[in-house]
Design an enzyme around this catalytic site. Structure first.
Site, mmCIF file in Angstrom:
data_model
loop_
_atom_site.group_PDB
_atom_site.id
_atom_site.type_symbol
_atom_site.label_atom_id
_atom_site.label_comp_id
_atom_site.label_asym_id
_atom_site.label_seq_id
_atom_site.Cartn_x
_atom_site.Cartn_y
_atom_site.Cartn_z
ATOM 1 N N GLY A 117 46.188 -33.918 2.121
ATOM 2 C CA GLY A 117 46.376 -35.238 1.534
ATOM 3 C C GLY A 117 47.635 -35.914 2.031
ATOM 4 O O GLY A 117 48.145 -35.580 3.112
ATOM 5 N N ASP A 118 48.153 -36.837 1.238
ATOM 6 C CA ASP A 118 49.254 -37.661 1.742
ATOM 7 C C ASP A 118 50.515 -36.847 2.051
ATOM 8 O O ASP A 118 51.218 -37.132 3.022
ATOM 9 C CB ASP A 118 49.558 -38.808 0.771
ATOM 10 C CG ASP A 118 50.142 -38.321 -0.518
ATOM 11 O OD1 ASP A 118 49.413 -37.656 -1.271
ATOM 12 O OD2 ASP A 118 51.332 -38.568 -0.775
ATOM 13 N N THR A 120 50.680 -33.677 3.031
ATOM 14 C CA THR A 120 50.401 -32.924 4.262
ATOM 15 C C THR A 120 50.515 -33.843 5.480
ATOM 16 O O THR A 120 51.087 -33.468 6.510
ATOM 17 C CB THR A 120 48.967 -32.347 4.198
ATOM 18 O OG1 THR A 120 48.863 -31.562 3.024
ATOM 19 C CG2 THR A 120 48.625 -31.528 5.418
ATOM 20 N N ASP A 142 41.291 -36.638 -5.001
ATOM 21 C CA ASP A 142 41.794 -37.882 -5.613
ATOM 22 C C ASP A 142 41.353 -39.140 -4.846
ATOM 23 O O ASP A 142 41.449 -40.246 -5.385
ATOM 24 C CB ASP A 142 43.326 -37.858 -5.679
ATOM 25 C CG ASP A 142 43.856 -36.637 -6.409
ATOM 26 O OD1 ASP A 142 43.094 -36.023 -7.177
ATOM 27 O OD2 ASP A 142 45.029 -36.283 -6.199
ATOM 28 N N GLY A 185 42.891 -36.800 -10.544
ATOM 29 C CA GLY A 185 43.038 -38.005 -9.717
ATOM 30 C C GLY A 185 44.464 -38.462 -9.524
ATOM 31 O O GLY A 185 44.723 -39.405 -8.801
ATOM 32 N N ARG A 186 45.367 -37.800 -10.207
ATOM 33 C CA ARG A 186 46.797 -38.176 -10.181
ATOM 34 C C ARG A 186 46.971 -39.673 -10.425
ATOM 35 O O ARG A 186 46.527 -40.170 -11.438
ATOM 36 C CB ARG A 186 47.467 -37.706 -8.889
ATOM 37 C CG ARG A 186 47.505 -36.192 -8.805
ATOM 38 C CD ARG A 186 48.471 -35.696 -7.792
ATOM 39 N NE ARG A 186 49.848 -35.847 -8.205
ATOM 40 C CZ ARG A 186 50.491 -35.036 -9.043
ATOM 41 N NH1 ARG A 186 49.882 -34.013 -9.574
ATOM 42 N NH2 ARG A 186 51.756 -35.232 -9.339
ATOM 43 N N GLN A 291 36.673 -29.369 -10.773
ATOM 44 C CA GLN A 291 36.452 -30.471 -9.830
ATOM 45 C C GLN A 291 36.782 -30.089 -8.388
ATOM 46 O O GLN A 291 36.407 -30.778 -7.449
ATOM 47 C CB GLN A 291 37.316 -31.687 -10.229
ATOM 48 C CG GLN A 291 36.892 -32.298 -11.538
ATOM 49 C CD GLN A 291 38.002 -33.101 -12.220
ATOM 50 O OE1 GLN A 291 38.069 -34.309 -12.071
ATOM 51 N NE2 GLN A 291 38.856 -32.430 -12.969
#
Ligand code: F6P
Length: 380
Positions: A117-118, A120, A142, A185-186, A291
């Site tokens: 994700g962001d 990384t 997310d 989903g933060r 999830q």
């Protein structure tokens, strides 16, 4: 000419990690490229801990398309540009990225694929500035990675959440209750919003729209007046009341240069409020890691395969320091600089924080319009 490549999977796991790995390995094999996988994400890169990946019968990358998790592990809280070390009993943070760069050079890797994700991709971009050839693949349930329309893992998470809503529907209807489902989903409401539509929810509370609980109460009472004594409410873990803040379950270790806050608890708060304000019984279910685990949906298998094969294709073309994306429904690539946006400082805090360049739900998104059109209350 790319001859030897490595893959790492980093951050919270998702269904589809293995499908991406398999697609990279298969595309590599078709083109005579050797493939390796670092164990446990950036931590494996730091320790130079990797395994060979191939699809020959005895090797790991065979038969993994439907498998959840990641065959090469993954790590959270591993920012090698600001890495937690203990020296003389004291916690210190160090930039160990040069060790990683050297490991890649010493063992002759021509390209590193970063599945994450962001956070990384922030580190991937930082490595690109140190001369590493990097290609990112956007992962997260997310669905909040900038510059792409969809991340792998998201569709499976939505599918698990909408299945949960179907189940909550029948028990809620039977007992005339309000059933609240807290989803992950933060700071983005994609899972909540899309599963609310897929699962026929009556209320969806998302971080992008601070809610007024009285609006949800109105919706539930309105349903009651129509003879419906039960309601389904989806609450994103990052949802917050108007004028209030997000609910934090705990804050892990501080200062390691990754996001430390564990969101959670808003589902129970909303449930208690709704019970009090409507006089109906209410129950909360926190869906949590369901999830992220298990087999990817067919959609995620295909998306992950597309992303993986595109990533290898880019490597073969010598197009590095990019993220594979879906743009206008088609595979594409964008510069990692665009992905990090204004979060430019090398080694700065990474992973879904205020500094992150996240793709959130916008008010003109079709999902918002659709939800409003069919009468789903968004709390405003
Ligand atoms: O970013 C993916 C995610 O599953 C979020 O939806 C959730 O808030 C978080 O990770 C949980 O992280 P952890 O695995 O560190 O508990």
């Amino acid at each position: 000419m790319v001859k030897k490549v490595a893959i790492l999977a980093n951050g919270g796991d998702v269904s589809g990690f293995n499908a991406v790995i398999r697609a990279i390995v298969k595309t590599a094999e078709q083109n005579g490229v050797e493939c390796y996988g670092f164990i446990d994400g950036y931590r494996g890169l730091l320790k130079n801990d990797y395994v060979a990946l191939s699809t020959s019968a005895s090797r790991t990358a065979s038969g993994i398309l439907p498998k959840g998790g990641s065959i090469i592990g993954s790590s959270t809280n591993a920012n090698v540009f600001h890495y937690k070390c203990v020296e003389d009993g004291q916690v210190v943070y160090k930039d160990l990225s040069d060790i990683c760069v050297q490991n890649l050079k010493d063992d002759g890797f021509d390209c590193l694929f970063t599945l994450g994700g962001d956070g990384t991709q922030k580190s991937a971009r930082d490595f690109s500035l140190k001369g590493v050839n990097v290609i990112g693949v956007p992962k997260t349930i997310d669905n909040d990675v900038a510059c792409t329309e969809i991340t792998f893992g998201y569709n499976t998470a939505v599918s698990v959440a909408s299945d949960a809503l179907d189940r909550l529907h029948t028990t809620g209807e039977t007992h005339h209750r309000i059933m609240v489902l807290e989803v992950m989903g933060r700071y983005a409401g994609w899972i909540a919003l899309e599963s609310a539509i897929a699962g026929g929810a009556d209320v969806a509370l998302i971080p992008e729209i601070p809610y007024d609980i009285n609006k949800a109460v109105e919706k539930i009472n309105d349903r009651r007046n129509k003879g419906k004594n039960f309601s389904i409410v989806v609450v994103a873990e990052g949802a917050m009341p108007k004028g209030g803040d997000i609910t934090i379950e705990n804050t892990r270790d501080n200062g390691e240069g990754v996001d430390n806050t564990k969101l959670g608890g808003i589902g129970n708060i909303v449930t208690k409020q709704l019970e009090k304000l409507t006089g109906l019984e209410a129950r909360c279910t926190v869906l949590g890691y369901m999830q992220r685990g298990g087999s990817p949906t067919a959609f995620d298998r295909v998306l992950s395969t597309k992303y993986g094969s595109k990533a290898m294709e880019l490597a073969l073309e010598g197009k590095f320091n990019v993220l594979t994306v879906i743009k206008n429904g088609k595979l594409d690539a964008v510069s990692l600089e665009d992905v990090v946006g204004c979060n430019k400082e090398i080694g700065a805090v990474s992973g879904n924080t205020a500094q992150s360049n996240l793709r959130k739900v916008t008010m003109d998104d079709d999902l918002v319009k659709t939800a409003r059109n069919i009468g789903i209350c968004l709390g405003d």
